[in-house]
Design a protein around this motif. Structure first.
Motif, PDB file in Angstrom:
ATOM      1  N   THR A   4       0.819  -1.208   0.000  1.00  0.00           N
ATOM      2  CA  THR A   4       0.000   0.000   0.000  1.00  0.00           C
ATOM      3  C   THR A   4       0.851   1.256   0.000  1.00  0.00           C
ATOM      4  O   THR A   4       0.337   2.338  -0.214  1.00  0.00           O
ATOM      5  N   SER A   5       2.162   1.106   0.244  1.00  0.00           N
ATOM      6  CA  SER A   5       3.011   2.292   0.245  1.00  0.00           C
ATOM      7  C   SER A   5       4.353   1.997  -0.408  1.00  0.00           C
ATOM      8  O   SER A   5       4.860   0.869  -0.359  1.00  0.00           O
ATOM      9  N   ARG A   7       7.118   3.201   0.624  1.00  0.00           N
ATOM     10  CA  ARG A   7       8.051   2.960   1.724  1.00  0.00           C
ATOM     11  C   ARG A   7       8.085   1.483   2.090  1.00  0.00           C
ATOM     12  O   ARG A   7       9.156   0.888   2.214  1.00  0.00           O
ATOM     13  N   THR A 126       9.920   9.205   0.281  1.00  0.00           N
ATOM     14  CA  THR A 126       8.678   9.251   1.062  1.00  0.00           C
ATOM     15  C   THR A 126       8.226  10.673   1.365  1.00  0.00           C
ATOM     16  O   THR A 126       7.113  10.867   1.848  1.00  0.00           O
ATOM     17  N   PRO A 129       4.981  14.002  -2.885  1.00  0.00           N
ATOM     18  CA  PRO A 129       3.522  14.018  -2.772  1.00  0.00           C
ATOM     19  C   PRO A 129       2.944  12.606  -2.967  1.00  0.00           C
ATOM     20  O   PRO A 129       3.515  11.794  -3.715  1.00  0.00           O
ATOM     21  N   PRO A 130       1.825  12.308  -2.320  1.00  0.00           N
ATOM     22  CA  PRO A 130       1.232  10.966  -2.385  1.00  0.00           C
ATOM     23  C   PRO A 130       1.004  10.440  -3.814  1.00  0.00           C
ATOM     24  O   PRO A 130       1.256   9.265  -4.075  1.00  0.00           O
ATOM     25  N   ASP A 131       0.548  11.302  -4.727  1.00  0.00           N
ATOM     26  CA  ASP A 131       0.313  10.849  -6.102  1.00  0.00           C
ATOM     27  C   ASP A 131       1.611  10.375  -6.747  1.00  0.00           C
ATOM     28  O   ASP A 131       1.638   9.369  -7.465  1.00  0.00           O
ATOM     29  N   GLU A 132       2.673  11.120  -6.501  1.00  0.00           N
ATOM     30  CA  GLU A 132       3.976  10.756  -7.062  1.00  0.00           C
ATOM     31  C   GLU A 132       4.487   9.458  -6.436  1.00  0.00           C
ATOM     32  O   GLU A 132       5.042   8.593  -7.122  1.00  0.00           O
ATOM     33  N   GLN A 133       4.283   9.297  -5.141  1.00  0.00           N
ATOM     34  CA  GLN A 133       4.676   8.049  -4.479  1.00  0.00           C
ATOM     35  C   GLN A 133       3.908   6.865  -5.057  1.00  0.00           C
ATOM     36  O   GLN A 133       4.479   5.791  -5.277  1.00  0.00           O
ATOM     37  N   ASN A 134       2.622   7.063  -5.316  1.00  0.00           N
ATOM     38  CA  ASN A 134       1.820   5.983  -5.903  1.00  0.00           C
ATOM     39  C   ASN A 134       2.311   5.622  -7.303  1.00  0.00           C
ATOM     40  O   ASN A 134       2.335   4.448  -7.672  1.00  0.00           O
ATOM     41  N   GLU A 135       2.711   6.634  -8.064  1.00  0.00           N
ATOM     42  CA  GLU A 135       3.254   6.384  -9.400  1.00  0.00           C
ATOM     43  C   GLU A 135       4.555   5.583  -9.301  1.00  0.00           C
ATOM     44  O   GLU A 135       4.778   4.627 -10.054  1.00  0.00           O
TER      45      GLU A 135
END
Length: 167
Positions: A4-5, A7, A126, A129-135
Motif C-alpha cells: 500500500t506504500s 516505503r 517518502t 507528494p502521495p500521487d507521485e509516491q503511488n506512481e
C-alpha cells in the motif's frame, strides 16, 4: 505481494538485499564456499528488481538532492556488488585461496555499508507528494513483475553500450 506504500515495498526489497549480503558475508568468513555460492545465486535473482528500481528510478531522482558525485558513488558500489556476485557465480566448486576469499569478504562488506547508507535516503522518496509516491510504487511493482536478475540487468546494459558504440 502488493504494497500500500512505496516505503513498505522499498524497505521489503532493501531488507532482502541487506539480509542476503549479511548472510553471504557470514558464509564467506566461515569458509562455507558451497553455501556462499548458493546465496550469491539467490541474491542475483532476488535483488534484481530492487537494483533496477534504484538505478532507473530512485537514483536519478536523488541527483538534484544529494549531488551527482554521491549518486555516481552509489552506482559504483552497485558495480562492486554485481562483480562480487558474478565472480562467485562463475567460480568453480573448489574454494579459492585465502587472498581471493578475503577480497570477496571485503566486497561483501562494501555492499553492506552501501545498503545501510542507501536505505537512509528513503526519506527523499517518502517526502514526495502521495500521487507521485503511488506512481513510483506502480513502477516498482512493474519492475518486480518483470523479475529480472541483477546479472540480466548488467547484460542488458552491456548490450546497449555495445549497440551505441557500433551505431
Amino acid at each position: 505481494m502488493r504494497h500500500t506504500s512505496l516505503r513498505a515495498a522499498f524497505l521489503q526489497d532493501h531488507r532482502k538485499m541487506t539480509k542476503g549480503f549479511y548472510r553471504l558475508g557470514q558464509k564467506l568468513e566461515a569458509g562455507d564456499w558451497t553455501e556462499a555460492r548458493r546465496i550469491a545465486l539467490a541474491i542475483d535473482r532476488d535483488v534484481g528488481p530492487h537494483i533496477e528500481f534504484e538505478e532507473t528510478v530512485y537514483y536519478p531522482r536523488l541527483v538534484p538532492i544529494v549531488g551527482a558525485a554521491n549518486v555516481d558513488m552509489m552506482y559504483a558500489e552497485h558495480g562492486i556488488g554485481l562483480r562480487l556476485i558474478q565472480d562467485l557465480i562463475s567460480a568453480g566448486s573448489t574454494p579459492p585461496d585465502s587472498a581471493v576469499m578475503a577480497d570477496f569478504v571485503d566486497r561483501c562488506h562494501t555492499m553492506l555499508e552501501h545498503a545501510k547508507s542507501c536505505g537512509t535516503l528513503l526519506s527523499h522518496l517518502t517526502a514526495l507528494p502521495p500521487d507521485e509516491q503511488n506512481e513510483l510504487l506502480a513502477r516498482l511493482e512493474h519492475i518486480r513483475e518483470l523479475g529480472r536478475s541483477w546479472s540480466e540487468l548488467a547484460d542488458r546494459e552491456e548490450s546497449r553500450a555495445l549497440d551505441s558504440h557500433v551505431n
